[in-house]
Design a protein around this motif. Structure first.
Motif, PDB file in Angstrom:
ATOM      1  N   ASP A  36       0.664  -1.122   0.075  1.00  0.00           N
ATOM      2  CA  ASP A  36      -0.096   0.122   0.012  1.00  0.00           C
ATOM      3  C   ASP A  36       0.801   1.271  -0.015  1.00  0.00           C
ATOM      4  N   ARG A  37       1.954   1.386   0.803  1.00  0.00           N
ATOM      5  CA  ARG A  37       2.675   2.593   0.928  1.00  0.00           C
ATOM      6  C   ARG A  37       3.619   2.533  -0.428  1.00  0.00           C
ATOM      7  N   ALA A  38       3.941   1.733  -0.841  1.00  0.00           N
ATOM      8  CA  ALA A  38       4.710   1.828  -2.175  1.00  0.00           C
ATOM      9  C   ALA A  38       3.849   2.376  -3.404  1.00  0.00           C
ATOM     10  N   PHE A  39       2.740   1.994  -3.374  1.00  0.00           N
ATOM     11  CA  PHE A  39       1.942   2.510  -4.277  1.00  0.00           C
ATOM     12  C   PHE A  39       1.282   3.760  -3.703  1.00  0.00           C
ATOM     13  N   ALA A  40       1.381   4.385  -2.606  1.00  0.00           N
ATOM     14  CA  ALA A  40       1.170   5.620  -2.508  1.00  0.00           C
ATOM     15  C   ALA A  40       2.181   6.537  -2.939  1.00  0.00           C
ATOM     16  N   VAL A  41       3.355   5.808  -2.692  1.00  0.00           N
ATOM     17  CA  VAL A  41       4.501   6.821  -3.379  1.00  0.00           C
ATOM     18  C   VAL A  41       4.339   6.831  -4.957  1.00  0.00           C
ATOM     19  N   LEU A  42       4.225   5.813  -5.590  1.00  0.00           N
ATOM     20  CA  LEU A  42       4.054   5.848  -6.980  1.00  0.00           C
ATOM     21  C   LEU A  42       2.809   6.715  -7.588  1.00  0.00           C
ATOM     22  N   ARG A  43       1.692   6.712  -6.567  1.00  0.00           N
ATOM     23  CA  ARG A  43       0.682   7.425  -7.086  1.00  0.00           C
ATOM     24  C   ARG A  43       0.723   8.924  -6.769  1.00  0.00           C
ATOM     25  N   ALA A  44       1.752   9.218  -5.950  1.00  0.00           N
ATOM     26  CA  ALA A  44       2.267  10.764  -5.774  1.00  0.00           C
ATOM     27  C   ALA A  44       2.621  11.651  -6.996  1.00  0.00           C
ATOM     28  N   PHE A  45       2.877  10.680  -7.933  1.00  0.00           N
ATOM     29  CA  PHE A  45       3.173  11.326  -9.460  1.00  0.00           C
ATOM     30  C   PHE A  45       2.008  11.509 -10.244  1.00  0.00           C
ATOM     31  N   ASP A  46       1.795  12.585 -10.882  1.00  0.00           N
ATOM     32  CA  ASP A  46       0.645  12.488 -11.837  1.00  0.00           C
ATOM     33  C   ASP A  46       1.201  13.800 -12.734  1.00  0.00           C
ATOM     34  N   ALA A  47       0.315  14.039 -13.749  1.00  0.00           N
ATOM     35  CA  ALA A  47       0.472  14.997 -14.818  1.00  0.00           C
ATOM     36  C   ALA A  47       1.235  16.378 -14.358  1.00  0.00           C
ATOM     37  N   LEU A  54      11.970  14.463  -2.016  1.00  0.00           N
ATOM     38  CA  LEU A  54      11.655  13.492  -0.734  1.00  0.00           C
ATOM     39  C   LEU A  54      10.523  14.322  -0.213  1.00  0.00           C
ATOM     40  N   ALA A  55      10.693  15.489   0.004  1.00  0.00           N
ATOM     41  CA  ALA A  55       9.924  16.374   0.866  1.00  0.00           C
ATOM     42  C   ALA A  55       8.503  16.353   0.033  1.00  0.00           C
ATOM     43  N   GLY A  56       8.175  16.574  -1.186  1.00  0.00           N
ATOM     44  CA  GLY A  56       7.229  16.526  -1.981  1.00  0.00           C
ATOM     45  C   GLY A  56       6.629  15.218  -1.744  1.00  0.00           C
ATOM     46  N   LEU A  57       7.331  14.134  -1.689  1.00  0.00           N
ATOM     47  CA  LEU A  57       6.668  12.886  -1.550  1.00  0.00           C
ATOM     48  C   LEU A  57       5.991  12.645  -0.297  1.00  0.00           C
ATOM     49  N   VAL A  58       6.882  13.177   0.909  1.00  0.00           N
ATOM     50  CA  VAL A  58       6.135  12.969   2.275  1.00  0.00           C
ATOM     51  C   VAL A  58       5.012  13.833   2.148  1.00  0.00           C
ATOM     52  N   GLN A  59       4.905  15.042   1.731  1.00  0.00           N
ATOM     53  CA  GLN A  59       3.809  15.980   1.757  1.00  0.00           C
ATOM     54  C   GLN A  59       2.583  15.357   0.918  1.00  0.00           C
ATOM     55  N   ARG A  60       2.786  14.611  -0.368  1.00  0.00           N
ATOM     56  CA  ARG A  60       1.787  13.992  -0.988  1.00  0.00           C
ATOM     57  C   ARG A  60       1.377  12.929  -0.788  1.00  0.00           C
ATOM     58  N   THR A  61       2.170  11.955   0.171  1.00  0.00           N
ATOM     59  CA  THR A  61       1.638  10.822   0.452  1.00  0.00           C
ATOM     60  C   THR A  61       1.293  10.783   2.126  1.00  0.00           C
ATOM     61  N   GLY A  62       1.698  11.650   2.914  1.00  0.00           N
ATOM     62  CA  GLY A  62       1.321  11.691   4.403  1.00  0.00           C
ATOM     63  C   GLY A  62       2.415  10.709   5.163  1.00  0.00           C
ATOM     64  N   LEU A  63       3.223  10.143   4.556  1.00  0.00           N
ATOM     65  CA  LEU A  63       3.912   8.927   4.991  1.00  0.00           C
ATOM     66  C   LEU A  63       5.005   9.916   5.792  1.00  0.00           C
ATOM     67  N   PRO A  64       5.580   9.028   6.919  1.00  0.00           N
ATOM     68  CA  PRO A  64       6.764   9.689   7.815  1.00  0.00           C
ATOM     69  C   PRO A  64       7.966   9.784   6.600  1.00  0.00           C
ATOM     70  N   HIS A  65       8.891  10.664   7.036  1.00  0.00           N
ATOM     71  CA  HIS A  65       9.815  11.330   6.229  1.00  0.00           C
ATOM     72  C   HIS A  65      10.795   9.887   6.167  1.00  0.00           C
ATOM     73  N   SER A  66      11.129   9.024   7.121  1.00  0.00           N
ATOM     74  CA  SER A  66      12.118   7.812   6.922  1.00  0.00           C
ATOM     75  C   SER A  66      11.368   6.842   6.243  1.00  0.00           C
ATOM     76  N   THR A  67      10.028   6.588   6.270  1.00  0.00           N
ATOM     77  CA  THR A  67       9.296   5.628   5.620  1.00  0.00           C
ATOM     78  C   THR A  67       9.561   5.866   4.044  1.00  0.00           C
ATOM     79  N   ALA A  68       9.159   7.207   3.744  1.00  0.00           N
ATOM     80  CA  ALA A  68       9.092   7.636   2.163  1.00  0.00           C
ATOM     81  C   ALA A  68      10.762   7.610   1.757  1.00  0.00           C
ATOM     82  N   LEU A  69      11.533   8.112   2.580  1.00  0.00           N
ATOM     83  CA  LEU A  69      13.026   7.798   2.046  1.00  0.00           C
ATOM     84  C   LEU A  69      13.350   6.193   1.722  1.00  0.00           C
ATOM     85  N   ARG A  70      12.788   5.179   2.689  1.00  0.00           N
ATOM     86  CA  ARG A  70      13.219   4.073   2.760  1.00  0.00           C
ATOM     87  C   ARG A  70      12.464   3.435   1.148  1.00  0.00           C
TER      88      ARG A  70
END
Length: 276
Positions: A36-47, A54-70
């Protein structure tokens, strides 16, 4: 005991905060959480967000910084993401390689392309090929002439079903529960030429009877003619011509669009028979 929250370490996914009610922990399976989290990272990208820090991934997924980085590092290692020199991330080519295997995407496109090109050379307008995905349509292919006006849709992008010609065709041939779901939530302005759920229901019936859909909107909005693509199981896609002109006569394109849809349908069935 009152409700309280605790931090649970999910293997491979980093720390997560889960609620505990009445002393019972509702812990998701680690594998499901990772996917679920991996797909959340991929879905953060759109047109509108093709490149993300990395900060953008954290903001758009709501994941903790360490999780988004990993997860970003793991996805980069797998080729699903690519890391640019400045540290930003983009979608990786490995996803394109995998996506090319989907029969409703590139597989359909490969069969349909010669006929789409013929329609394009006849009309010199936007040519769309789309499939239904739930209660939306996904654009599989688009051919566009330089003078065909602004392109409102991108390949891989989603479109509303009642708001496009291809969508009206796909909705007209969708299962009854999908149609009712759309009709129950229909609002004026969501569809070509119709303003109520009842008029939309009648329009869908007309699409089924006539074998094609036509639509227009006032002003500079595009006009369209669309027809269904079928295989042995029913309607699997829709093809359309979209033109920007306010005085565009959609009727003149009906024979060409229907002929293209029938040709793609025959080619799909021939391909299935050869591969069976």
């Amino acid at each position: 005991m009152d409700s309280y929250s605790i931090a649970l370490a999910i293997p491979g996914c980093g720390a997560d905060i889960r609620s505990v009610q009445g002393g019972r922990r509702a812990v998701p399976k680690a594998g499901e959480a990772m996917i679920d989290r991996a797909f959340a990272v991929l879905r953060a990208f759109d047109a509108g967000h093709r490149v993300l820090s990395l900060a953008g991934l954290v903001q758009r997924t709501g994941l903790p910084h360490s999780t988004a980085l990993r997860l970003a590092r793991k996805l980069t290692e797998a080729g699903a993401l690519e890391r640019l020199d400045d540290g930003h991330y983009v979608i990786g080519l490995r996803l394109l390689e995998i996506a090319s295997l989907t029969p409703r995407g590139h597989g359909l496109r490969a069969v349909a392309m010669p006929y789409l090109e013929d329609l394009f050379h006849v009309t010199h307008q936007h040519i769309l090929l789309a499939v239904r995905d739930g209660d939306t349509a996904t654009l599989v292919e688009r051919l566009s002439a330089h003078n065909a006006g602004p392109a409102l849709f991108r390949v891989g992008g989603r479109m509303t079903l009642p708001g496009t010609g291809v969508g009206m065709v796909l909705l007209a041939h969708a299962p009854a529960d999908v149609q009712e779901h759309i009709l129950e939530r229909f609002k004026p302005g969501q569809s070509y030429d119709v303003s109520t759920a009842e008029s939309l229901r009648r329009a869908l019936a007309e699409v089924r009877r006539g074998g094609y859909a036509m639509g227009s909107k006032s002003g500079p909005q595009p006009h369209t003619t669309a027809a269904p693509v079928r295989d042995a199981d029913g309607v699997v896609a829709a093809v359309s011509v979209v033109a920007p002109s306010a005085d565009f006569d959609a009727v003149i394109y009906v024979p060409a669009v229907r002929a293209t849809a029938r040709a793609i349908s025959r080619a799909l069935n021939d391909t299935r028979q050869i591969g069976s």
